[in-house]
Design an enzyme around this catalytic site. Structure first.
Site: not given
Lengths: 292, 292
Positions: A171, A239
């Protein structure tokens, strides 16, 4: 059918939990704010007062939380999942968090004979609603196979990448490539525009060659149209790049361009653009170059 | 059939000129070193002693030269093309150069009633040999249509982008996107490798989603295989990013990531890697991160 616990009913978690209810799974849910809990209770879910209580009533516990500290707290903190487990339970974290935290939680739960999978997703709110998420999974094969019927309710492109943490690393890699490719397309199309060359013609010409990408296709069009409503919000992408950069630091791997793009996202957030789509990197560049 | 002059018989120019001979065009050639001139003379081309002489004997003059100063010199310098033109001649520069120089040459030739096209290519030596180059064209429509039969011998994907300079701007955009996407893929796959996650699995998973690109497909595989023989040489890509950066400076447009990737290419060239394929940005990252 396995009893599923679901913790974290936000923009992503709520529609995912709903898809599991609709597929017939018995569901126990928990969330900090109670609106989503009541909503899903009205559709057949049971409410639990803590992650510990969720674990006590479930065979498989899924978390979908904002960031690493929340997963750490929910899994290992006071009244956390770890206090309610029994051997044979399966923990599936579908949040996007730091691989280092994933490994820590994995080890702590393994000590009480609970298997874990890291299974972050891409595909956004639309993918969560439609059950068409891409799911990148790390962990043991046996656990992966056990979770597969659940994953098939939630997503389409489901890949078992490797051992614990491999899903989170994948990811992070995905978010690096997406973020940096958006910046690449932004710099190219803004150069065209400022040069008096039609960026739509440039996009089309480039799609026919080595510069082709889904980002050029989709976000290139967004940039041409100045269509910066999300989509995927800049503050969430920042983030995710933070996770990639921390992972790089842990490995002494200098992720030069990731760091730069994260800082450009910082600048965009500082200017009030945190809730724009990540393609708004082009808007920042336009402003940096004297545009309105 | 138009008489064609061809100046610049390097790795790209020689096979392009040969394709025109094989298509039956009468060809006059000129090149600084004489090896390629003699070779093509043996295949039916005539040799000329200067760009001026080439222009005197041609209806269409094509240049395929290393960089902006060479094109400026050949077009406008002593014994340059400008000294040998007559009204109605067409000048086609297929080199990759600064759009600002393109516009200067265009204006100087327009003053003597010579039309110009900028028509840089991508597709490399293989594309030049096979006549399958992508050609990005700037200039007037009438000139574009006149050159089209010639372009069709040399390339496949031929796009008229816009006015003078638009071809060069598009090429600069292409090189930005390709260079930055390679860096993106390099950072992602090296992060995977250092994390102990199989980069080949990550590449495959990412190809199924928003991170998809031809660069991830082709150069991602090169990075996984450490196959850094060119391909497209780092030193040529650095030159092209230099053109993009100069163009950005002329427009006060800060091309942050382009600048960073150009500097990383600098570092790789300083370490002796200038003749490696541009995917070797991953090798530099590996070395920066303590690899062999």
């Amino acid at each position: 059918m396995e009893r599923i616990g679901f913790i974290g009913l936000g923009i992503m978690g709520k529609p995912m939990a709903r898809n599991l209810i609709n597929a017939g799974y018995p569901l126990v849910v928990h969330n900090r704010s109670q609106g989503a809990v009541k909503e899903l209770a009205g559709e057949g879910a049971m409410a639990a007062g803590s992650p510990k209580e969720v674990a006590e009533q479930s065979d498989v516990v899924i978390t979908m939380l904002p960031d690493s500290p929340e997963v750490h707290q929910v899994a290992l903190g006071t009244k956390g999942i770890v206090e309610g487990t029994r051997p044979g339970m399966l923990f599936v974290d579908m949040s996007t968090i730091a691989p280092a935290v994933t490994r820590e939680v994995y080890a702590a739960l393994k000590a009480v004979e609970v298997q874990s999978l890291d299974a972050p997703v891409s595909g956004g709110e639309v993918g969560a609603k439609q059950g068409s998420l891409s799911i990148m999974v790390g962990g043991e094969t046996e656990a992966f196979e056990r979770a597969m019927p659940i994953f098939k309710i939630l997503g389409k492109n489901i890949v078992h990448i490797g051992d614990v943490g491999a899903g989170q690393v994948t990811k992070a890699c995905n978010q690096i490539v997406v973020g940096l490719t958006i910046q690449a397309v932004a710099e190219a199309l803004m150069l065209a525009k400022r040069s008096g060359v039609d960026p739509a013609r440039v996009r089309e010409a480039l799609l026919g060659g080595f510069a082709q990408s889904r980002i050029l296709e989709l976000h290139g069009q967004r940039i041409i149209d100045s269509a910066f409503e999300p989509g995927f919000r800049i503050r969430l992408h920042r983030k995710d790049l933070g996770i990639a950069l921390q992972t790089g630091r842990d490995l002494s791997l200098p992720l030069m361009s990731t760091a730069q793009v994260a800082e450009l996202m910082n600048a965009l957030i500082a200017r009030g653009g945190g809730d724009l789509d990540h393609s708004a990197l082009a808007l920042l560049l336009d402003q940096m170059g004297g545009g309105e």
